[in-house]
Design a protein around this motif. Structure first.
Motif, short mmCIF file in Angstrom:
data_model
loop_
_atom_site.label_atom_id
_atom_site.label_comp_id
_atom_site.label_asym_id
_atom_site.label_seq_id
_atom_site.Cartn_x
_atom_site.Cartn_y
_atom_site.Cartn_z
N GLU A 19 0.69 -0.96 0.27
CA GLU A 19 -0.37 0.01 -0.29
C GLU A 19 0.59 1.28 0.32
OE1 GLU A 19 -2.02 -3.13 2.87
OE2 GLU A 19 0.10 -2.16 2.35
N GLY A 68 -0.80 7.00 2.19
CA GLY A 68 -1.21 7.44 3.28
C GLY A 68 -0.35 8.93 3.44
N TRP A 82 -10.54 -3.27 0.80
CA TRP A 82 -9.75 -2.58 1.97
C TRP A 82 -10.21 -2.55 3.63
CZ3 TRP A 82 -5.20 0.33 1.09
CH2 TRP A 82 -5.33 0.91 -0.93
N ARG A 90 -9.40 -0.62 7.19
CA ARG A 90 -8.68 -0.18 8.21
C ARG A 90 -8.79 -0.83 9.83
NH1 ARG A 90 -12.48 5.55 7.51
NH2 ARG A 90 -14.58 4.39 8.94
N ARG A 145 -10.08 -4.24 13.57
CA ARG A 145 -9.84 -4.44 11.48
C ARG A 145 -11.28 -3.91 11.46
NH1 ARG A 145 -4.87 -6.76 8.47
NH2 ARG A 145 -4.18 -6.07 10.75
N VAL A 167 -13.95 -1.79 5.07
CA VAL A 167 -13.90 0.10 3.80
C VAL A 167 -14.86 -0.63 3.09
CG1 VAL A 167 -13.00 2.39 3.12
CG2 VAL A 167 -11.67 0.26 5.41
N ASP A 223 -11.57 8.93 10.74
CA ASP A 223 -11.42 8.00 9.57
C ASP A 223 -10.07 7.08 9.90
OD1 ASP A 223 -13.05 9.81 6.38
OD2 ASP A 223 -13.61 7.52 7.52
N TYR A 276 -4.16 1.46 6.98
CA TYR A 276 -5.59 1.70 5.81
C TYR A 276 -4.75 0.16 5.31
CZ TYR A 276 -8.96 4.53 6.16
OH TYR A 276 -9.77 5.89 6.74
N CYS A 278 -4.71 -3.25 2.10
CA CYS A 278 -5.25 -3.46 1.70
C CYS A 278 -5.37 -4.84 1.45
CB CYS A 278 -5.42 -3.29 -0.05
SG CYS A 278 -3.60 -4.08 -0.28
#
Length: 125
Positions: A6, A9, A36, A38, A45, A48, A90, A94, A96
């Motif tokens: 990833e 960010g 995805w 987060r 976890r 998203v 948010d 994050y 993937c």
């Protein structure tokens, strides 16, 4: 084996935007549904967004629907997460993740076989 990395960010003010990228290598990227997730400090976890192997179907958590868009470019072996109107809540790492087989946007982390190392997103108020 699929390797996921990833990027994208960072620190952004509330109301701002970010685009996260996840580059895949290894097996055929276009065979995998991608998600995805987060994780904020002290929290589990959470899902998203997700996208099917072809990109035809997308799935979103209610908490981000309307502010987030997931997309993929199978020619570049990359999946993206565009986030708009970011909020302090948010803030999270994050990740993937990839899963093979028929993809229905599962929110269960255990169904994903491969994970990236994560990228930090911090939204300041």
């Amino acid at each position: 084996q699929v390797q996921l990395v990833e990027s994208g960010g960072g620190l952004v003010q509330a109301g701002g935007s970010l685009r996260l990228s996840c580059a895949a290598s290894g097996r055929t990227f276009s065979n995998y549904g991608m998600g995805w997730f987060r994780q904020a400090p002290g929290k589990e976890r959470e899902f998203v967004a997700g996208i099917s192997a072809s990109g035809a179907n997308t799935y979103y958590a209610d908490s981000v629907k309307g502010r987030v868009a997931i997309s993929r470019d199978n020619g570049k072996n990359t999946v993206y997460l565009r986030m708009n109107r970011l909020k302090p809540e948010d803030t999270a790492v994050y990740y993937c993740a990839a899963t093979i087989g028929y993809y229905t946007g599962s929110s269960r982390p255990g169904l994903y076989s491969y994970w990236g190392q994560g990228t930090q997103v911090t939204v300041s108020s």
